[in-house]
Design an enzyme around this catalytic site. Structure first.
Site, PDB file in Angstrom:
ATOM      1  N   SER A   1       3.225  12.248  10.907  1.00  0.00           N
ATOM      2  CA  SER A   1       3.033  11.283  11.825  1.00  0.00           C
ATOM      3  C   SER A   1       4.109  11.573  12.845  1.00  0.00           C
ATOM      4  O   SER A   1       5.241  11.582  13.037  1.00  0.00           O
ATOM      5  CB  SER A   1       3.330   9.913  11.378  1.00  0.00           C
TER       6      SER A   1
ATOM      7  N   ALA B   1       6.982  11.612   8.119  1.00  0.00           N
ATOM      8  CA  ALA B   1       7.769  10.321   8.331  1.00  0.00           C
ATOM      9  C   ALA B   1       7.861   9.530   6.975  1.00  0.00           C
ATOM     10  O   ALA B   1       7.020   9.531   5.997  1.00  0.00           O
ATOM     11  CB  ALA B   1       7.099   9.437   9.228  1.00  0.00           C
TER      12      ALA B   1
ATOM     13  N   HIS C   1      -4.528  11.885   4.429  1.00  0.00           N
ATOM     14  CA  HIS C   1      -3.674  11.119   3.410  1.00  0.00           C
ATOM     15  C   HIS C   1      -4.741  10.657   2.358  1.00  0.00           C
ATOM     16  O   HIS C   1      -5.830  10.315   2.674  1.00  0.00           O
ATOM     17  CB  HIS C   1      -3.179   9.960   4.194  1.00  0.00           C
TER      18      HIS C   1
ATOM     19  N   GLU D   1      -6.477   7.464   3.152  1.00  0.00           N
ATOM     20  CA  GLU D   1      -7.588   7.524   4.127  1.00  0.00           C
ATOM     21  C   GLU D   1      -8.858   7.374   3.265  1.00  0.00           C
ATOM     22  O   GLU D   1     -10.041   7.383   3.852  1.00  0.00           O
ATOM     23  CB  GLU D   1      -7.638   8.630   5.106  1.00  0.00           C
TER      24      GLU D   1
ATOM     25  N   ASN E   1      12.128   4.520   9.519  1.00  0.00           N
ATOM     26  CA  ASN E   1      12.458   3.160   9.276  1.00  0.00           C
ATOM     27  C   ASN E   1      13.268   2.829   8.160  1.00  0.00           C
ATOM     28  O   ASN E   1      13.203   3.630   7.217  1.00  0.00           O
ATOM     29  CB  ASN E   1      11.308   2.157   9.289  1.00  0.00           C
TER      30      ASN E   1
HETATM   31  N1  HPA Z   1       7.094   3.415   3.369  1.00  0.00           N
HETATM   32  C1  HPA Z   1       6.213   4.371   2.962  1.00  0.00           C
HETATM   33  N2  HPA Z   1       5.819   5.359   3.870  1.00  0.00           N
HETATM   34  C2  HPA Z   1       6.571   5.304   5.053  1.00  0.00           C
HETATM   35  C3  HPA Z   1       7.445   4.595   5.336  1.00  0.00           C
HETATM   36  C4  HPA Z   1       7.684   3.404   4.433  1.00  0.00           C
HETATM   37  O1  HPA Z   1       8.741   2.671   4.819  1.00  0.00           O
HETATM   38  N3  HPA Z   1       7.872   4.872   6.671  1.00  0.00           N
HETATM   39  C5  HPA Z   1       6.929   5.812   6.844  1.00  0.00           C
HETATM   40  N4  HPA Z   1       6.140   6.442   6.178  1.00  0.00           N
END
Ligand code: HPA
Length: 276
Positions: free
Chosen positions: A34, A117, A87, A90, A239
């Site tokens: 991503s 990510a 994924h 999906e 995150n």
């Molecule tokens: N959880 C799962 N998958 C992810 C996250 C997350 O917090 N952030 C990016 N992909």
């Protein structure tokens, strides 16, 4: 899909790519997660093939995943870049998700560099940092090798003891150190998604030894290891996970921060391909 039909689809996809890029034998493949579409330096003599043109390829449906295969040369190596991945959330089967990698292995692939990510489960691993994966915990509820077996893709029961190649990981961490990029080594917990986790799930994953959480990687690393393809996997933190200080769970933010970390990852990939 029946095994015979599936193998025919893998071969057909490979034949199509051979027509588009005659004689191309990918030594290294890079799968971009991503927000990372720009993370690879431009390839020389590049051939770009939209996924939609390749027979048997699934379709990407997620914002931030572009959906094209780029074949070319970098630092004297033949490199295949998948701009956009498939994924499980999906709705693709895990066999469909593995098809591009099986096709690339049929063309001669030896090493794959996976990027993704992830959310961080550890206070000290912060948004924008990189994590070179040491191992995974597969919580997706299935296994990519379930349901069919064909000897040409490797043993039915692959050993995942060194799923994420230790030498490649050391090299990646050294590159990050030299480039001044914050990087850790860590364990990836793979969830199905697409909903983010609950705070209780994150507490559980932390207690099991996970460092980061994501919704991909294992669907690719397991089939790769079955075929004997070496795996390097580098996640970037988009995150903090659910329930943690500073947690913010929003796909648009993943894409925005992805555009920023792409520059760092591009340097890492450039150096990695030199030595791969
Ligand atoms: N959880 C799962 N998958 C992810 C996250 C997350 O917090 N952030 C990016 N992909």
């Amino acid at each position: 899909m029946e095994t015979k039909t599936y193998i025919a689809a893998v071969r057909k996809a490979a034949d199509f790519v051979r027509l588009k890029a005659p004689g191309f034998t990918p030594q290294v493949a890079v799968i971009l997660g991503s927000g990372l579409a720009q993370a690879v330096p431009p390839l020389e003599a590049a051939v770009t093939i939209p996924y939609g043109d390749i027979p048997g390829f699934p379709r990407t449906t997620v914002a931030g995943h572009m959906g094209k295969l780029v074949l070319g040369r970098l630092h004297g190596k033949s490199v295949a870049v998948m701009q956009g991945r498939f994924h499980y959330y999906e709705g693709h089967s895990m066999a469909e998700i593995a098809l591009p990698l099986r096709m690339l292995q049929g063309l001669g692939l030896k090493t794959v560099f996976l990027t993704a990510a992830v959310g961080s489960v550890r206070e000290e691993i912060k948004p924008g940092h990189f994590v070179a994966l040491t191992d995974h915990i597969n919580l997706m509820g299935s296994n990519p090798l379930r349901g069919f077996h064909e000897q040409e893709f490797g043993t039915m029961f692959p050993d995942l003891g060194n799923a994420y190649d230790a030498d490649l990981r050391r090299q990646v961490l050294e590159i990050c150190r030299q480039r001044g990029l914050a990087a850790h080594a860590g364990v990836y917990a793979a969830v199905c998604g697409p909903a983010y986790e609950t705070p209780a799930e994150i507490r559980a994953f932390r207690s099991w030894g996970a460092d980061v959480v994501g919704m991909s990687i294992v669907t690719e690393s397991i089939p790769a290891r079955q075929m004997g393809v070496k795996v390097a996997a580098v996640a970037w933190i988009s995150n903090m996970c659910s329930g943690m200080k500073g947690a913010s769970l929003n796909h648009a933010e993943v894409l925005e921060l992805g555009a920023k970390v792409s520059g760092g990852l591009r340097l890492v990939l450039d150096d990695f391909i030199k030595i791969a």
